[in-house]
Design a protein around this motif. Structure first.
Motif, PDB file in Angstrom:
ATOM      1  N   ASP A  96      42.630  81.653 -11.149  1.00 34.61           N
ATOM      2  CA  ASP A  96      43.598  80.638 -11.576  1.00 34.61           C
ATOM      3  C   ASP A  96      43.417  80.079 -12.979  1.00 34.61           C
ATOM      4  O   ASP A  96      44.356  79.497 -13.516  1.00 34.61           O
ATOM      5  N   GLU A  97      42.241  80.189 -13.568  1.00 36.68           N
ATOM      6  CA  GLU A  97      41.969  79.403 -14.770  1.00 36.68           C
ATOM      7  C   GLU A  97      41.704  80.204 -16.041  1.00 36.68           C
ATOM      8  O   GLU A  97      41.892  79.680 -17.135  1.00 36.68           O
ATOM      9  N   ILE A  98      41.251  81.409 -15.929  1.00 33.15           N
ATOM     10  CA  ILE A  98      40.960  82.207 -17.121  1.00 33.15           C
ATOM     11  C   ILE A  98      42.278  82.793 -17.620  1.00 33.15           C
ATOM     12  O   ILE A  98      42.991  83.467 -16.880  1.00 33.15           O
ATOM     13  N   HIS A  99      42.612  82.507 -18.874  1.00 29.81           N
ATOM     14  CA  HIS A  99      43.917  82.870 -19.422  1.00 29.81           C
ATOM     15  C   HIS A  99      44.031  84.326 -19.839  1.00 29.81           C
ATOM     16  O   HIS A  99      45.126  84.870 -19.879  1.00 29.81           O
ATOM     17  N   PHE A 100      42.931  84.949 -20.195  1.00 37.68           N
ATOM     18  CA  PHE A 100      43.003  86.342 -20.636  1.00 37.68           C
ATOM     19  C   PHE A 100      41.770  87.111 -20.221  1.00 37.68           C
ATOM     20  O   PHE A 100      40.647  86.649 -20.406  1.00 37.68           O
ATOM     21  N   LEU A 101      41.991  88.258 -19.653  1.00 35.76           N
ATOM     22  CA  LEU A 101      40.969  89.280 -19.446  1.00 35.76           C
ATOM     23  C   LEU A 101      41.627  90.617 -19.765  1.00 35.76           C
ATOM     24  O   LEU A 101      42.784  90.836 -19.395  1.00 35.76           O
ATOM     25  N   PRO A 102      40.927  91.509 -20.451  1.00 36.25           N
ATOM     26  CA  PRO A 102      41.495  92.833 -20.680  1.00 36.25           C
ATOM     27  C   PRO A 102      41.658  93.577 -19.348  1.00 36.25           C
ATOM     28  O   PRO A 102      41.033  93.215 -18.351  1.00 36.25           O
ATOM     29  N   ASN A 103      42.461  94.614 -19.348  1.00 33.91           N
ATOM     30  CA  ASN A 103      42.733  95.355 -18.111  1.00 33.91           C
ATOM     31  C   ASN A 103      41.468  95.822 -17.407  1.00 33.91           C
ATOM     32  O   ASN A 103      41.365  95.725 -16.182  1.00 33.91           O
ATOM     33  N   ILE A 135      32.065  82.651 -17.346  1.00 35.75           N
ATOM     34  CA  ILE A 135      32.479  83.533 -16.254  1.00 35.75           C
ATOM     35  C   ILE A 135      33.278  84.715 -16.802  1.00 35.75           C
ATOM     36  O   ILE A 135      33.040  85.862 -16.410  1.00 35.75           O
ATOM     37  N   ALA A 136      34.193  84.461 -17.725  1.00 36.51           N
ATOM     38  CA  ALA A 136      34.980  85.551 -18.315  1.00 36.51           C
ATOM     39  C   ALA A 136      34.073  86.562 -19.003  1.00 36.51           C
ATOM     40  O   ALA A 136      34.260  87.778 -18.862  1.00 36.51           O
ATOM     41  N   ARG A 137      33.093  86.081 -19.747  1.00 36.10           N
ATOM     42  CA  ARG A 137      32.184  86.980 -20.458  1.00 36.10           C
ATOM     43  C   ARG A 137      31.401  87.841 -19.476  1.00 36.10           C
ATOM     44  O   ARG A 137      31.222  89.041 -19.698  1.00 36.10           O
ATOM     45  N   ILE A 138      30.940  87.254 -18.391  1.00 38.61           N
ATOM     46  CA  ILE A 138      30.174  88.023 -17.401  1.00 38.61           C
ATOM     47  C   ILE A 138      31.067  89.036 -16.694  1.00 38.61           C
ATOM     48  O   ILE A 138      30.656  90.170 -16.450  1.00 38.61           O
TER      49      ILE A 138
END
Length: 105
Positions: A66-73, A36-39
């Motif tokens: 709630d669960e993904i710890h990091f996403l860039p801005n 999900i983070a990659r998409i």
């Protein structure tokens, strides 16, 4: 066939998003946060729609919030475009590092 057993939709996402993974060996249920983070980072609305179809809206929304710890801005901003009911201030990945600078290597 067991009662209530529905066939799950196929994983219809461009494999080029996952160039560094062996999709055939990957447990798609266990790796849902990474997927999900990659998409969110690299996909468009059609890719998000496919992921929602595969995992369910609730699971994708909860993972992003709630669960993904990091996403860039830029990915946080894209997530809000994809899911307008998301609030940046409620996203774990934003709260977790909003005051912390990060560096690209």
């Amino acid at each position: 066939m067991k009662k209530g057993n529905k066939k799950r939709p196929c994983f219809d996402i461009d494999p080029s998003f996952f160039w560094d993974f062996d999709l055939d060996a990957m447990d798609l249920d266990k790796a849902y946060k990474s997927i999900i983070a990659r998409i969110v980072e690299r996909g468009n609305q059609n890719d998000i729609d496919r992921i929602v179809e595969f995992y369910t809206y609730e699971k994708v929304f909860k993972a992003i919030r709630d669960e993904i710890h990091f996403l860039p801005n830029y990915a946080i901003d894209k997530a809000i475009e994809f899911f307008p009911e998301l609030k940046k201030e409620e996203m774990h990945c934003y709260i977790n590092r909003k005051d912390k600078p990060y560096h690209w290597i």
